[in-house]
Design a protein around this motif. Sequence first.
Motif: not given
Length: 256
Positions: A14-20, A188-192, A194-207
């Motif tokens: 699982g190493a093509s993006r994010g933590i991996g 853990v935050y990075f574009e694309g 889980v939390w990147g998507n939350v920031k984009q779609n649910m900004p209140g919950f992200f904050e």
Amino acid sequence: MDLQLKGKTAVVTGASRGIGRAIAELFADEGANVAICARDAGQVAETVKALEAKGVKAFGQAMDIADAPGLKSFIEASAKALSGIDVLVSNASALVQGNAEEAWKAMFEIDVMGAVRSFEAAKPFLEKSAAEKGDAAFLITSSISAAETDNPNSYGAMKAAQIHYAKGVARENAPKKIRCNVVSPGTVYFEGGVWGNVKQNMPGFFESMIKRNPTGRMATPQEIAAATVFLSSPRSGFTTGINMVVDGGISRRANF
């Protein structure tokens, strides 16, 4: 600090993006050859090219971790392509939440059995490495969700199962000089991601999640990678069977 990984071989699932991806890149930065897998063939090819640009050998295959024969084939092909395996990192995750039967099945097959099957496939190569070099390592990426829950949740339960499994692997294989440890990230935050998507779609919950962490932020993939690569290195040669929580203090429990 020289982590004594130069010339060794690490396999990261699982190493093509994010933590991996961050783990694979840090291994390469330390001079280790790296084999990776992920589902997207294009992302795998791009990652292999980026790793090779760091001056190491790299190998990659597109595959589904839930495909048991395919996973075994990937591990064996990695060992052949890179002349053995010194470190195995089971990082792939289904990343599904909830109590639906489909979620339980997906988390079990990918997160739990992915770790079990990858270790069993890599074990002969890790044993050979440990016998020749004095140290080999198996790392699992779990989650702080293993320790915290408000409702029945397949994600947290299967992440907890990984930690229990790792302790057994560590104790059984310590005489053979194969170490096994777990890294449990918090948010853990990075574009694309889980939390990147939350920031984009649910900004209140992200904050609200940002405010929950006393550090006032989320981790980067590179910070999780640093913990993982250190634990995999001979510099951490007397550390086995631990669950290293890397969560910025968001959890309240005392981890001992």
